[in-house]
Design an enzyme around this catalytic site. Structure first.
Site, mmCIF file in Angstrom:
data_model
loop_
_atom_site.group_PDB
_atom_site.id
_atom_site.type_symbol
_atom_site.label_atom_id
_atom_site.label_comp_id
_atom_site.label_asym_id
_atom_site.label_seq_id
_atom_site.Cartn_x
_atom_site.Cartn_y
_atom_site.Cartn_z
ATOM 1 C CB SER A 117 5.964 40.237 -40.361
ATOM 2 O OG SER A 117 5.631 38.890 -40.080
ATOM 3 C CE1 TYR A 141 10.223 38.693 -42.856
ATOM 4 C CE2 TYR A 141 8.619 37.632 -41.416
ATOM 5 C CZ TYR A 141 8.918 38.502 -42.448
ATOM 6 O OH TYR A 141 7.903 39.191 -43.072
ATOM 7 C CE LYS A 145 9.332 42.406 -43.024
ATOM 8 N NZ LYS A 145 9.177 43.457 -44.061
ATOM 9 C CG PHE A 209 6.594 21.540 -43.046
ATOM 10 C CD1 PHE A 209 7.705 20.758 -43.312
ATOM 11 C CD2 PHE A 209 5.962 22.175 -44.100
ATOM 12 C CE1 PHE A 209 8.191 20.616 -44.606
ATOM 13 C CE2 PHE A 209 6.439 22.056 -45.394
ATOM 14 C CZ PHE A 209 7.555 21.268 -45.647
#
Length: 325
Positions: A117, A141, A145, A209
């Site tokens: 990612s 996260y 990765k 957002f």
């Protein structure tokens, strides 16, 4: 001989499975259906339902199907939610990758394409991200990765003098969108495109957002890359590994030209014909201002190209979602 796709019943994995099938590379799918769907797996493709945390299941699957390489897609991929669920994220992404590597070693499988990612970079302070940029993940996260990449690197060093030295590459990308098959669509409850699609289908107003980021229009700027291009790059990476050709440790699958969330909203209204003004909500934790990568190395080695316009990306995803009913 075949290639195992972990997470092959998911949105990304299922597209990779189709691309492998088209390239006559005999995919095998392993998925626990935590976010994947069995209906996404094409008819005739061997499908094993189970977890990447199950070492023996992985070993048995690799041996039974004479697997020669793994495309490791299975992961818990929600950056914002990972801030609230760090332990779960590490279990699935770090321990999961360790188990995959252990099973590969036991089964004598020595080729690995890791679905990584762009989140490993955090919030870069340069206009375009290159592979050698310092890694500063902004979420559990992204950290998971990056640790996965470290595990793979270290295992390659450890097995370098063995009978089956690990050969690998990691593909880093961010927002994967669209569809190349009307029977497969993004079912994520957190990704931008499906969130907008669901809102429009239900007659709700889509939400942005945060509009106070350090970007030209105040909304996040990202690489948005079509799933068909992502799947194709995974296949070429696997082919290079299978042929013994050189690969880089990691490649960015980037667009070079980022799009803001507001620009995506404009495309959504334009393509769907549904006029709306998005609501503005609070920021999501772990979301950096901007991540845009060049993709030059991937273009050189993996035939990486951005073959779709933003309207084509929106349209293909919208048509697949509507086809699902």
């Amino acid at each position: 001989m075949s290639w195992l796709v972990t997470g092959g019943a998911g949105y990304i994995g299922a597209h990779i499975v189709r691309a492998l099938t088209a390239a006559d590379m005999s995919p095998v799918v392993l998925d626990n259906e935590s976010s994947g769907r069995a209906t996404f797996v094409p008819e005739g493709v061997p499908y094993v339902r189970g977890s990447i945390l199950d070492t023996q299941l992985l070993i048995d699957t690799m041996r039974a199907h004479e697997v020669v390489g793994v495309i490791h897609v299975a992961a818990y991929k929600y950056a914002g939610v990972s801030v609230q669920r760090p332990l779960h994220t590490y279990e699935q992404n770090v321990e999961g990758t360790r188990v995959v590597l252990a099973a590969m070693e036991e089964a004598g499988v020595s080729r690995l394409v890791f679905s990584s990612s762009a989140a490993v970079y955090g919030t870069p302070d340069v206009p375009l991200v290159t592979e050698d940029l310092p890694k500063r993940p902004a979420s559990p996260y992204g950290e998971s990765k990056l640790i996965g990449e470290w595990l793979i690197r270290d295992q390659a060093v450890a097995t370098a003098s063995s009978d089956a030295p690990l050969r690998h590459t990691s593909l880093r990308y961010f927002n994967v969108v669209g569809s190349s098959d009307p029977s497969v669509y993004d079912v994520s409850p957190h990704n931008l495109f499906p969130l907008v699609y669901e809102a429009l289908i239900e007659g709700r107003t889509p939400k942005i957002f945060g509009d106070d980021y350090d970007t030209p229009d105040g909304t996040n700027v990202r690489d948005y890359v079509h799933i068909g291009d992502i799947a194709a790059a995974h296949v070429v990476a696997a082919q290079r590994l299978a042929a013994g050709q050189p690969v880089e440790p990691a490649y960015n699958l980037g667009s070079k030209n980022g799009l803001s969330v507001r620009e995506i909203m404009d495309a959504m209204a334009r393509v769907t014909g549904i006029d709306f003004t998005p609501e503005i909500g609070p920021r999501r934790a772990g979301d950096p201002d901007r991540i845009v990568a060049t993709g030059e190395l991937a273009a050189r080695d993996l035939d990486w190209k951005n073959r779709y316009t933003v309207d084509e990306m929106v349209r293909s995803g919208w048509e697949a979602r509507r086809a699902a009913g």
